[in-house]
Design an enzyme around this catalytic site. Structure first.
Site, PDB file in Angstrom:
ATOM      1  N   ASP A 174     144.977 -82.799  56.498  1.00 24.70           N
ATOM      2  CA  ASP A 174     146.516 -82.521  56.862  1.00 24.70           C
ATOM      3  C   ASP A 174     147.627 -83.317  57.977  1.00 24.70           C
ATOM      4  O   ASP A 174     148.518 -83.089  58.500  1.00 24.70           O
ATOM      5  CB  ASP A 174     146.686 -80.744  57.039  1.00 24.70           C
ATOM      6  CG  ASP A 174     145.813 -79.721  55.513  1.00 24.70           C
ATOM      7  OD1 ASP A 174     146.116 -80.508  54.291  1.00 24.70           O
ATOM      8  OD2 ASP A 174     145.678 -78.720  56.321  1.00 24.70           O
TER       9      ASP A 174
ATOM     10  N   LYS B 104     139.337 -81.728  55.339  1.00 28.39           N
ATOM     11  CA  LYS B 104     140.644 -82.328  55.242  1.00 28.39           C
ATOM     12  C   LYS B 104     141.346 -82.481  56.540  1.00 28.39           C
ATOM     13  O   LYS B 104     142.070 -81.132  56.782  1.00 28.39           O
ATOM     14  CB  LYS B 104     141.674 -80.910  54.011  1.00 28.39           C
ATOM     15  CG  LYS B 104     142.381 -81.333  53.197  1.00 28.39           C
ATOM     16  CD  LYS B 104     143.485 -80.796  51.948  1.00 28.39           C
ATOM     17  CE  LYS B 104     144.777 -81.024  52.033  1.00 28.39           C
ATOM     18  NZ  LYS B 104     145.871 -80.204  52.936  1.00 28.39           N
TER      19      LYS B 104
END
Length: 197
Positions: free
Chosen positions: A39, A37
């Site tokens: 971000d 992930k």
């Protein structure tokens, strides 16, 4: 060509993004691939006869904000739609979400686009194809390296084991995707998001 590919003057239209559903643990059964992930800011790059355009996840044209990325797009295709995230790499090479907002407004040369899906390529709508076929086509389009346009790698097994490794490297979690799933705009159960506490 499908309805999404209707082109006005050979210009491709923005496709609303597929969004992951938040879960407590990544799936461990077969048939899933997992990515770090990032971000960053979800972004779509559209390349067509009209040039290169970059859009936010809400469909706003952010080409002028992301101009260094737009100038760096030099891919071996006539037309494409890439889904990914704009990030700024921190000291350890992982995304730095604090530095990202400042870079957008003050240091756009630090911005990088990390591509994780390919929705259209040279007149063909790829959204009905399985994820792994789309990622394979994307891998052929985006050369490996540390340039302005990067490819997001994935792993296929042992998500929980890799979850700890990814956490230690500074990423925000894992995005798990069904390897055989088509691309569908909106909230999805075939894309799952596991975040660190």
């Amino acid at each position: 060509m499908g309805k999404r590919d209707k082109v006005d003057g050979e210009r491709l239209a923005f496709i609303p993004p597929q969004m992951p559903t938040l879960v407590e643990q990544p799936p461990e059964d077969d048939g899933w691939v997992h990515e770090a992930k990032l971000d960053g800011y979800r972004t779509q790059i559209i390349i067509d006869k009209g040039g290169v355009r970059l859009y936010s996840k809400n469909g706003r044209d952010w080409t002028t904000k992301y101009w260094p990325i737009a100038l760096a797009v030099d891919l071996p295709c006539r037309a494409a739609i890439l889904d990914g995230e704009v990030i700024v790499s921190g000291e350890r090479g992982t995304p730095d979400s604090v530095a990202l907002e400042a870079a957008v407004w003050n240091e756009p040369s630090e911005l990088v686009f990390v591509a994780f899906d390919l929705l259209h390529l040279d007149g063909r709508n790829l959204t009905p194809l399985p994820l792994l076929l789309r990622k394979h086509a994307l891998r052929q389009l985006v050369e490996p390296g540390l340039g302005k346009i990067q490819y997001s790698d994935h792993f296929e097994r042992g998500a929980l084991a890799n979850f700890g490794v990814i956490e230690k490297t500074g990423f925000g979690g894992i995005i798990s995707k069904r390897s055989d799933s088509p691309y569908r705009s909106g909230l999805s159960k075939t894309w799952l998001k596991t975040e660190y506490s």
